[in-house]
Design a protein around this motif. Structure first.
Motif, PDB file in Angstrom:
ATOM      1  N   CYS A  58    -113.736 -23.859 -26.401  1.00 58.77           N
ATOM      2  CA  CYS A  58    -113.396 -25.261 -26.689  1.00 58.77           C
ATOM      3  C   CYS A  58    -112.828 -25.467 -28.095  1.00 58.77           C
ATOM      4  CB  CYS A  58    -114.625 -26.145 -26.501  1.00 58.77           C
ATOM      5  SG  CYS A  58    -115.136 -26.284 -24.778  1.00 58.77           S
ATOM      6  N   THR A  59    -113.149 -24.580 -29.021  1.00 58.66           N
ATOM      7  CA  THR A  59    -112.706 -24.805 -30.413  1.00 58.66           C
ATOM      8  C   THR A  59    -111.372 -24.124 -30.735  1.00 58.66           C
ATOM      9  OG1 THR A  59    -114.008 -22.898 -31.171  1.00 58.66           O
ATOM     10  CG2 THR A  59    -115.050 -25.075 -31.334  1.00 58.66           C
ATOM     11  N   LEU A  60    -110.973 -23.176 -29.893  1.00 63.18           N
ATOM     12  CA  LEU A  60    -109.785 -22.373 -30.188  1.00 63.18           C
ATOM     13  C   LEU A  60    -108.527 -23.225 -30.412  1.00 63.18           C
ATOM     14  CD1 LEU A  60    -108.934 -19.354 -30.353  1.00 63.18           C
ATOM     15  CD2 LEU A  60    -108.294 -19.520 -27.955  1.00 63.18           C
ATOM     16  N   ALA A  61    -108.193 -24.058 -29.437  1.00 67.38           N
ATOM     17  CA  ALA A  61    -106.950 -24.840 -29.541  1.00 67.38           C
ATOM     18  C   ALA A  61    -106.976 -25.872 -30.673  1.00 67.38           C
ATOM     19  CB  ALA A  61    -106.631 -25.506 -28.202  1.00 67.38           C
ATOM     20  N   PRO A  62    -108.075 -26.646 -30.819  1.00 63.58           N
ATOM     21  CA  PRO A  62    -108.089 -27.620 -31.925  1.00 63.58           C
ATOM     22  C   PRO A  62    -107.919 -26.962 -33.306  1.00 63.58           C
ATOM     23  CG  PRO A  62    -109.833 -28.127 -30.366  1.00 63.58           C
ATOM     24  CD  PRO A  62    -109.253 -26.816 -29.942  1.00 63.58           C
ATOM     25  N   MET A  63    -108.489 -25.757 -33.479  1.00 65.83           N
ATOM     26  CA  MET A  63    -108.333 -25.078 -34.765  1.00 65.83           C
ATOM     27  C   MET A  63    -106.895 -24.596 -34.951  1.00 65.83           C
ATOM     28  SD  MET A  63    -112.014 -23.096 -34.755  1.00 65.83           S
ATOM     29  CE  MET A  63    -111.641 -21.849 -35.974  1.00 65.83           C
ATOM     30  N   ARG A  64    -106.303 -24.077 -33.878  1.00 65.78           N
ATOM     31  CA  ARG A  64    -104.935 -23.538 -33.985  1.00 65.78           C
ATOM     32  C   ARG A  64    -103.883 -24.631 -34.031  1.00 65.78           C
ATOM     33  NH1 ARG A  64    -104.443 -18.200 -30.143  1.00 65.78           N
ATOM     34  NH2 ARG A  64    -105.825 -16.888 -31.363  1.00 65.78           N
ATOM     35  N   SER A  65    -103.989 -25.607 -33.115  1.00 65.93           N
ATOM     36  CA  SER A  65    -102.905 -26.595 -32.987  1.00 65.93           C
ATOM     37  C   SER A  65    -103.140 -27.859 -33.790  1.00 65.93           C
ATOM     38  CB  SER A  65    -102.723 -27.012 -31.531  1.00 65.93           C
ATOM     39  OG  SER A  65    -102.779 -25.917 -30.692  1.00 65.93           O
ATOM     40  N   ARG A  66    -104.399 -28.216 -33.977  1.00 66.98           N
ATOM     41  CA  ARG A  66    -104.690 -29.472 -34.682  1.00 66.98           C
ATOM     42  C   ARG A  66    -105.121 -29.221 -36.130  1.00 66.98           C
ATOM     43  NH1 ARG A  66    -102.507 -32.960 -31.358  1.00 66.98           N
ATOM     44  NH2 ARG A  66    -103.676 -33.831 -29.611  1.00 66.98           N
ATOM     45  N   GLY A  67    -105.229 -27.937 -36.481  1.00 63.86           N
ATOM     46  CA  GLY A  67    -105.579 -27.602 -37.871  1.00 63.86           C
ATOM     47  C   GLY A  67    -106.994 -27.986 -38.270  1.00 63.86           C
ATOM     48  N   MET A  68    -107.899 -28.082 -37.299  1.00 64.19           N
ATOM     49  CA  MET A  68    -109.292 -28.433 -37.626  1.00 64.19           C
ATOM     50  C   MET A  68    -110.017 -27.236 -38.235  1.00 64.19           C
ATOM     51  SD  MET A  68    -110.813 -30.589 -34.431  1.00 64.19           S
ATOM     52  CE  MET A  68    -109.951 -31.968 -33.715  1.00 64.19           C
ATOM     53  N   THR A  69    -110.986 -27.509 -39.073  1.00 63.77           N
ATOM     54  CA  THR A  69    -111.865 -26.440 -39.546  1.00 63.77           C
ATOM     55  C   THR A  69    -112.809 -26.072 -38.395  1.00 63.77           C
ATOM     56  OG1 THR A  69    -113.596 -27.963 -40.262  1.00 63.77           O
ATOM     57  CG2 THR A  69    -111.887 -27.426 -41.885  1.00 63.77           C
ATOM     58  N   LYS A  70    -113.484 -24.928 -38.550  1.00 61.48           N
ATOM     59  CA  LYS A  70    -114.414 -24.476 -37.511  1.00 61.48           C
ATOM     60  C   LYS A  70    -115.503 -25.536 -37.290  1.00 61.48           C
ATOM     61  CE  LYS A  70    -117.028 -20.475 -36.045  1.00 61.48           C
ATOM     62  NZ  LYS A  70    -118.298 -19.905 -36.429  1.00 61.48           N
ATOM     63  N   ALA A  71    -116.015 -26.072 -38.392  1.00 61.59           N
ATOM     64  CA  ALA A  71    -117.097 -27.066 -38.297  1.00 61.59           C
ATOM     65  C   ALA A  71    -116.625 -28.330 -37.569  1.00 61.59           C
ATOM     66  CB  ALA A  71    -117.622 -27.419 -39.685  1.00 61.59           C
ATOM     67  N   GLN A  72    -115.425 -28.789 -37.919  1.00 54.64           N
ATOM     68  CA  GLN A  72    -114.877 -29.985 -37.253  1.00 54.64           C
ATOM     69  C   GLN A  72    -114.685 -29.725 -35.759  1.00 54.64           C
ATOM     70  OE1 GLN A  72    -111.304 -30.190 -39.657  1.00 54.64           O
ATOM     71  NE2 GLN A  72    -111.914 -32.127 -40.611  1.00 54.64           N
ATOM     72  N   ALA A  73    -114.087 -28.571 -35.468  1.00 52.93           N
ATOM     73  CA  ALA A  73    -113.803 -28.235 -34.071  1.00 52.93           C
ATOM     74  C   ALA A  73    -115.094 -28.114 -33.265  1.00 52.93           C
ATOM     75  CB  ALA A  73    -112.992 -26.947 -33.986  1.00 52.93           C
ATOM     76  N   GLU A  74    -116.129 -27.542 -33.881  1.00 54.59           N
ATOM     77  CA  GLU A  74    -117.412 -27.387 -33.177  1.00 54.59           C
ATOM     78  C   GLU A  74    -118.068 -28.744 -32.920  1.00 54.59           C
ATOM     79  OE1 GLU A  74    -119.743 -24.440 -35.241  1.00 54.59           O
ATOM     80  OE2 GLU A  74    -118.638 -22.789 -34.273  1.00 54.59           O
ATOM     81  N   GLU A  75    -117.911 -29.634 -33.873  1.00 50.92           N
ATOM     82  CA  GLU A  75    -118.475 -30.986 -33.704  1.00 50.92           C
ATOM     83  C   GLU A  75    -117.795 -31.704 -32.523  1.00 50.92           C
ATOM     84  OE1 GLU A  75    -118.845 -35.152 -36.187  1.00 50.92           O
ATOM     85  OE2 GLU A  75    -118.529 -33.299 -37.323  1.00 50.92           O
ATOM     86  N   VAL A  76    -116.464 -31.595 -32.485  1.00 56.10           N
ATOM     87  CA  VAL A  76    -115.707 -32.194 -31.386  1.00 56.10           C
ATOM     88  C   VAL A  76    -116.079 -31.539 -30.053  1.00 56.10           C
ATOM     89  CG1 VAL A  76    -113.373 -32.468 -30.416  1.00 56.10           C
ATOM     90  CG2 VAL A  76    -113.770 -32.915 -32.843  1.00 56.10           C
ATOM     91  N   ALA A  77    -116.181 -30.209 -30.075  1.00 57.03           N
ATOM     92  CA  ALA A  77    -116.510 -29.472 -28.847  1.00 57.03           C
ATOM     93  C   ALA A  77    -117.879 -29.888 -28.309  1.00 57.03           C
ATOM     94  CB  ALA A  77    -116.474 -27.970 -29.118  1.00 57.03           C
ATOM     95  N   MET A  78    -118.857 -30.011 -29.196  1.00 60.32           N
ATOM     96  CA  MET A  78    -120.199 -30.401 -28.743  1.00 60.32           C
ATOM     97  C   MET A  78    -120.200 -31.821 -28.197  1.00 60.32           C
ATOM     98  SD  MET A  78    -121.958 -27.740 -28.788  1.00 60.32           S
ATOM     99  CE  MET A  78    -123.412 -28.559 -28.118  1.00 60.32           C
ATOM    100  N   LYS A  79    -119.376 -32.668 -28.794  1.00 56.58           N
ATOM    101  CA  LYS A  79    -119.262 -34.053 -28.295  1.00 56.58           C
ATOM    102  C   LYS A  79    -118.785 -34.041 -26.840  1.00 56.58           C
ATOM    103  CE  LYS A  79    -115.961 -37.718 -28.884  1.00 56.58           C
ATOM    104  NZ  LYS A  79    -114.990 -38.369 -29.772  1.00 56.58           N
ATOM    105  N   TYR A  80    -117.766 -33.235 -26.560  1.00 57.82           N
ATOM    106  CA  TYR A  80    -117.213 -33.237 -25.198  1.00 57.82           C
ATOM    107  C   TYR A  80    -118.047 -32.407 -24.228  1.00 57.82           C
ATOM    108  CZ  TYR A  80    -113.366 -36.021 -26.851  1.00 57.82           C
ATOM    109  OH  TYR A  80    -112.631 -37.048 -27.378  1.00 57.82           O
ATOM    110  N   LEU A  81    -118.708 -31.373 -24.704  1.00 56.26           N
ATOM    111  CA  LEU A  81    -119.631 -30.645 -23.821  1.00 56.26           C
ATOM    112  C   LEU A  81    -120.794 -31.553 -23.423  1.00 56.26           C
ATOM    113  CD1 LEU A  81    -119.575 -27.102 -25.463  1.00 56.26           C
ATOM    114  CD2 LEU A  81    -118.697 -27.716 -23.200  1.00 56.26           C
ATOM    115  N   THR A  82    -121.205 -32.402 -24.356  1.00 53.70           N
ATOM    116  CA  THR A  82    -122.240 -33.404 -24.040  1.00 53.70           C
ATOM    117  C   THR A  82    -121.687 -34.413 -23.046  1.00 53.70           C
ATOM    118  OG1 THR A  82    -123.136 -33.130 -26.260  1.00 53.70           O
ATOM    119  CG2 THR A  82    -123.847 -35.090 -25.050  1.00 53.70           C
ATOM    120  N   ARG A  83    -120.410 -34.778 -23.247  1.00 54.12           N
ATOM    121  CA  ARG A  83    -119.736 -35.741 -22.385  1.00 54.12           C
ATOM    122  C   ARG A  83    -119.687 -35.253 -20.933  1.00 54.12           C
ATOM    123  NH1 ARG A  83    -117.971 -38.632 -19.836  1.00 54.12           N
ATOM    124  NH2 ARG A  83    -116.330 -40.182 -19.806  1.00 54.12           N
TER     125      ARG A  83
END
Length: 251
Positions: A103-128
């Protein structure tokens, strides 16, 4: 739902060699609209939605997604893909990565997110999609239904404006279909623009703003669900619905 078209297909034609797979497709989708595309096998449904993020190129016609002309190619394609999430029949998860890493691979590569940001977003949607506890596992440790929900979460991590679903439940065991459809119903309730190729007519009835029936590469009929199911105009639509109903009764 707005009156603005977020997707416009104008006189779209596509061939595979001699075989014309899409013929004169005109389709306009409003932001927030939920469309279900159905039809017999080989009618061009999957090809149609795959053209919307340029997984398939068209030889004639024009496709504009969120104001960007896809048929102009080049950088436009990347710009559109960043806004369009896609969920396939096969889950297409990376087997060697954990669910969280998938879940974090694309946001880090394409959206330029840090690992921490991407993980936060990923956990939000995995919870979703109701599987946050699976984050550290690998795809092979999950059921098909769970893997498909991960695929949905992964697409959502890019915060797309549009979600495309290509028969997302057809590879699943019957008891897993509901959990994936429930996830999609939740997205629909959030106002996501969705195009879904599916044979799940119950989902079409309850979620779609418009149901589109395709046959032989053409859009044969489109209507709101109550009209589509209650009073189909075209003989091919009636036959198709009859077959689907009889196969459901047989199960």
């Amino acid at each position: 739902m707005t009156t603005e078209s977020i997707i416009r297909m104008e006189a779209v034609n596509k061939w595979y060699g001699e075989f014309q797979v899409l013929t004169g497709i005109d389709l306009s989708v409003r932001q927030g609209e939920r469309i279900v595309i159905c039809g017999p096998s080989g009618s061009g449904k999957s090809t149609l939605i795959r053209c919307i993020n340029r997984l398939e190129t068209v030889q004639k016609g024009r496709i504009v997604v969120d104001g960007i002309d896809l048929t102009a190619g080049g950088k436009n394609v990347d710009a559109v893909r960043a806004e369009v999430g896609m969920v396939f029949q096969q889950f297409n998860l990376f087997p060697h990565l954990t669910i969280l890493e998938n879940c974090t691979l694309a946001p880090m590569r394409s959206r330029g997110m840090t690992k921490a940001q991407a993980e936060e977003v990923a956990m939000k949607y995995l919870t979703r999609v109701r599987i946050p506890e699976q984050a550290k596992k690998y795809p092979s440790q999950l059921s098909g239904g769970q893997q498909q929900r991960v695929a949905i979460a992964r697409a959502l991590c890019m915060t797309p404006k549009i979600m495309l679903f290509d028969e997302p439940t057809s590879a699943l065991d019957p008891e897993m279909v509901k959990e994936v459809l429930d996830t999609m119903i939740g997205l629909a309730e959030d106002g996501m623009t969705m195009l879904c190729v599916t044979h799940e007519m119950g989902f079409a009835r309850s979620v779609a703003d418009r149901v589109i029936f395709m046959a032989e590469g053409k859009i044969v009929e489109q209507a709101p669900p109550e009209e589509f199911f209650g009073n189909p105009k075209d003989e091919r639509t009636r036959q198709f619905l009859g077959q689907i109903l009889s196969s459901h009764q047989a199960h």
